[in-house]
Design an enzyme around this catalytic site. Structure first.
Site, short mmCIF file in Angstrom:
data_model
loop_
_atom_site.label_atom_id
_atom_site.label_comp_id
_atom_site.label_asym_id
_atom_site.label_seq_id
_atom_site.Cartn_x
_atom_site.Cartn_y
_atom_site.Cartn_z
N GLU A 426 -2.41 -6.64 3.72
CA GLU A 426 -1.65 -5.79 2.80
C GLU A 426 -2.51 -5.40 1.60
O GLU A 426 -2.11 -5.55 0.44
CB GLU A 426 -0.36 -6.49 2.37
CG GLU A 426 0.59 -6.73 3.53
CD GLU A 426 1.94 -7.28 3.10
OE1 GLU A 426 2.13 -7.55 1.89
OE2 GLU A 426 2.82 -7.44 3.97
N GLU A 504 2.13 -8.90 11.27
CA GLU A 504 3.13 -9.72 10.57
C GLU A 504 4.49 -9.14 10.87
O GLU A 504 4.72 -7.96 10.64
CB GLU A 504 2.85 -9.72 9.07
CG GLU A 504 3.67 -10.74 8.29
CD GLU A 504 3.15 -10.89 6.86
OE1 GLU A 504 1.91 -11.04 6.70
OE2 GLU A 504 3.95 -10.82 5.93
#
Length: 775
Positions: A426, A504
């Site tokens: 991220e 994820e």
């Protein structure tokens, strides 16, 4: 340090069986644990790096050691939400040691698997270096600064005071293994053996061993490099010799090829491990030796059909894991990881993402041995800061990314379990074309060091960042995205040449169905496999996203995952804790309030073709397995007694599960996950205390304080109950039960005898278990 002792033992055994090798010399490399009798103080002190500093008042302890987990909890601790409200700060370690006169002139190194964080190391007052990243292993040469035959002092300062430094719990101190290495000036470089295999099939494989040999002596050396391959059952397979003249102060990269017939392939069901034994000789004198484990396998990612291992198409069913081990904090005995990984694999997990940093070396050893596929991840941040971790690695990325990446890849690249690298999670940096170089520099470095594994990263809101349109994802070998699974589907279907994976993912059924039903989806990694400390709002001190809690107990959602991911027939009952569907799912038939609980919403997780539910012997009907993988559901008018689920395949019983209503608490049922214990850091027994009624049925609503007492050659490492709102000390001897359960982690403090563990609580019959010490 089991790992290193075992390798030394393997060397002795292997040399004894090989006619190729000369007699082993006493001058060969020596690798010893460097972990006992450290002095420690939890504050900053002036002059502690100096040899003559007086540390007599400091605490004596062994490492690995995480001082942060010792607490205390405080909402105002500077670690805050990310660090789970445990303390940050500065800790100093000092250790005195001697080296024999015979080692004068040798290369002597201290090697750390990780110090959290911003570490500085001195020996005899000489500063050896600094390392900001607490997750990366490193070593320093000590030899030029040592005095043989006399006392030498090593000092370590670990600075975890600049906070908030992480979005999750990091721990603090020398929390991973440390070793002292003594080698001849001519030796194998650190992580200098790299083993690859190509043209792999069940009939044959070509194995290449590249060895980096350093000559740090004062003259040129004519050396012979001997390498022997050993099969998983310890038999010698192939040998090779290469001669090389290495000038003084130079290194040589020597390549050797081996043809292996009918290789035993490394696979998730049969994780066969080979060994390469490397020896450097000058004439008949052995200068160095090293054992390297590896596996022979092939894998590939296909844009249309996903992941293949040894030619078999399969889904990667993975979980993300942070590095803490629950009550032990960041200093995790290998046996704790083994228990956890075995439990995850039993639920159908076959993949691990190291989120969001490299793990300890022994973690990858376990993944190799257990047959788990690993995404090895380097960083959570590049340059851009993240909330609740503003003072983290982003402060050091520019200066350290290259060295850290290099060390991680070289350390980890022989593990057969690792099938891809991720260079970021991220990432909040601008991923526009002007900044592509930050990614490509990391990618290209990894390819130079390894080149056998694809590279990905976990994209964050890629549509907002426009990386599906600006060319960024075309730089990636595999496109990885966190959550928003439908976006990843659209990204692939708009350009079917893209290889895709969920890096994820949540626990929702919809996410699983996308993986199940889309052939091109290579896999997914759930957030998370195990509950972890940090990333929580007070009064919670940790994140409960796991399918296991932090004590290793399987949650109901873990059994739901098993019903989707495992081929082994199973059935499991969960009910709503509150009346008429309220509250979380629990697995018991003992409501907290019998007077108000009259309608139980029951879900049965099963992969069987059909399930029949019985309440006090009466059938409540048979239901078929839903095509969309939904759980079997019933509404049951509650009455005390027994609830039983029976799963059938082809009309025959394949699995059963039963719940019974508990009576009044009467006793503590005490069990241990092992009956034998050895006296080293990496071995620990998990002793579980469960409050039961007079018939041995667990009492889930009991919250008695359970006291643990150890006699004999053992000690309590820590206690826990898995409750995220608990701020009790992990280092005491008692713990309030959570849903009728608490655990104690027991370690040996002797080398022989027995350990007796007693668990008691007011008004309850005590429980006892006995452990036997083994060498």
């Amino acid at each position: 340090m089991i790992r290193y002792k075992l390798k030394n033992l393997v060397l002795v055994c292997l040399f004894a069986t090989s006619s190729l090798f000369a007699q082993k010399s006493e001058t060969v490399r020596n690798v010893v644990p460097f972990e006992e009798n450290w002095k420690f103080i939890q504050k900053d002190v002036a002059g502690a790096e100096k040899p003559d500093y007086n540390d007599n008042t400091w605490k004596t302890l062994s490492v690995p050691h995480d001082w942060s987990i010792e607490g205390p909890y405080d909402r105002n601790n500077t670690t805050g939400r990310g660090g789970g409200y445990l303390p940050g700060g500065i800790g100093w370690y000092r250790k005195s040691f001697t080296i024999p006169q015979r080692d004068a002139g040798k290369k002597i190194y201290i090697e750390f698997d990780g110090i959290m964080a911003n570490s500085d190391v001195w020996v005899n007052g000489k500063h050896l270096g600094q390392r900001p990243n607490g997750y990366v292993g490193f070593r320093y040469e000590l030899g030029p600064h040592l005095v043989p035959g006399k006392t030498n002092i090593i000092a370590v300062r670990a600075d975890n005071s600049v906070q908030p430094a992480s979005r999750w719990y990091t721990g603090a101190g020398i929390y991973r293994h440390v070793r002292l290495i003594t080698a001849n000036p001519v030796h194998v470089d650190q992580w200098g053996v790299f083993i690859t295999a190509k043209d792999v099939s069940d009939k044959s494989a070509m194995v290449n061993v590249k060895t980096a040999v350093l000559n740090e002596s004062g003259s040129s050396k004519q050396i012979t490099l001997q390498t022997a391959l050993y099969s998983p059952d310890g038999k010698i397979l192939k040998t090779s010799e290469s001669k090389q003249l290495i000038p003084a102060g130079k290194s040589a990269d020597i390549s050797q090829d081996f043809s292996v017939n009918k290789p035993q392939l490394w696979d998730i069901q049969t994780p066969h491990i080979y060994q390469a034994v490397t020896r450097i000789l000058s004439d008949k004198t052995v200068l160095d030796d090293e054992v390297t484990t590896f596996g022979i396998r092939n894998f590939r990612f296909d844009a249309a059909t996903g992941f293949y291992l040894n030619g078999k198409n399969m889904k990667i069913k993975g979980v993300c894991l942070h590095h803490d081990g629950g009550s032990v904090g960041a200093a995790v005995p290998a046996s704790i990881w083994k228990k956890r990984l075995v439990a995850l694999k039993e639920l159908g997990v076959n993949g691990i993402r190291t989120a969001h940093n490299p793990m300890a070396p022994e973690f990858y050893d376990l993944c190799d041995q257990l047959g788990l596929l690993v995404m090895d991840e380097t960083f959570d941040t590049w340059r851009a800061k993240k909330a609740n971790g503003e003072n983290g690695y982003n402060l050091y990325f520019d200066k350290w990314w290259e060295a850290d990446t290099r060390d991680v890849i070289k350390r980890d690249r022989n593990h057969p379990s690792i099938i891809m690298y991720s260079v970021g999670n991220e990432i909040r940096d601008d991923l526009s074309p002007a900044n592509f170089k930050t990614f490509t520099d990391q990618r290209d470095l990894i390819n130079r060091l390894d080149g056998t594994r694809p590279i990905t990263m976990a994209l964050f809101r890629p549509n907002s960042a426009k990386v599906y349109d600006n060319g960024f994802v075309e730089l990636m070998d595999i496109v990885g995205q966190n959550y928003r699974e439908s976006e990843l589907v659209a990204a692939h279907e708009s350009k079917p040449e893209r290889k895709v994976i969920g890096t994820e993912n949540g626990h929702q059924q919809e996410a699983w169905l996308i993986l199940r039903d889309k052939p091109y989806m290579a896999g997914q990694f759930l957030w998370t496999g195990i509950d972890y400390f940090g990333e929580a709002n007070w009064p919670s001190v940790g994140n409960p996203a796991g399918i296991l809690d932090r004590t290793g107990a399987i949650k109901p959602r873990g059994y739901q995952r098993q019903s989707w991911w495992s081929d082994k027939p199973m059935v499991y009952i969960s009910r709503s804790a509150g009346n008429a569907g309220g509250g979380q799912g629990v697995s018991d038939w003992t409501p907290a309030d019998f007077d108000t609980y009259d309608e139980a919403h029951v879900q049965v997780y099963s992969n069987c073709e059909e399930v029949e539910l019985f309440h006090n012997g009466k059938s409540l009907g048979v239901k078929p397995l839903a095509k969309d993988a939904s759980p079997f559901s019933w509404k049951v008018t509650f009455a005390p007694g027994t609830l039983k689920a029976v799963g059938k395949n082809k009309g025959k019983i394949a699995a059963e599960y039963e719940l019974k209503t508990a009576g009044k608490p009467a006793a503590i049922l005490l069990t241990s996950d092992q009956t034998k214990l050895s006296s080293n850091f990496d071995d620990a027994a998990l002793v579980t205390a469960v409050i039961v009624d007079e018939n041995g049925i667990p009492c889930p609503n009991s919250d008695n304080t359970i006291s643990f007492k150890v006699s004999g050659a053992g000690r309590i490492n820590s206690v826990d109950n898995g409750l995220m709102q608990s701020t009790e000390s992990y280092k005491g001897s008692e713990r309030r039960a959570n849903r009728g359960r608490a655990v104690a982690l027991i370690q040996a403090n002797g080398s022989k005898g027995k350990i007796e563990v007693l668990a008691s609580a007011d008004g309850l019959k005590s429980g006892i278990v006995t452990l036997n010490l083994v060498p």
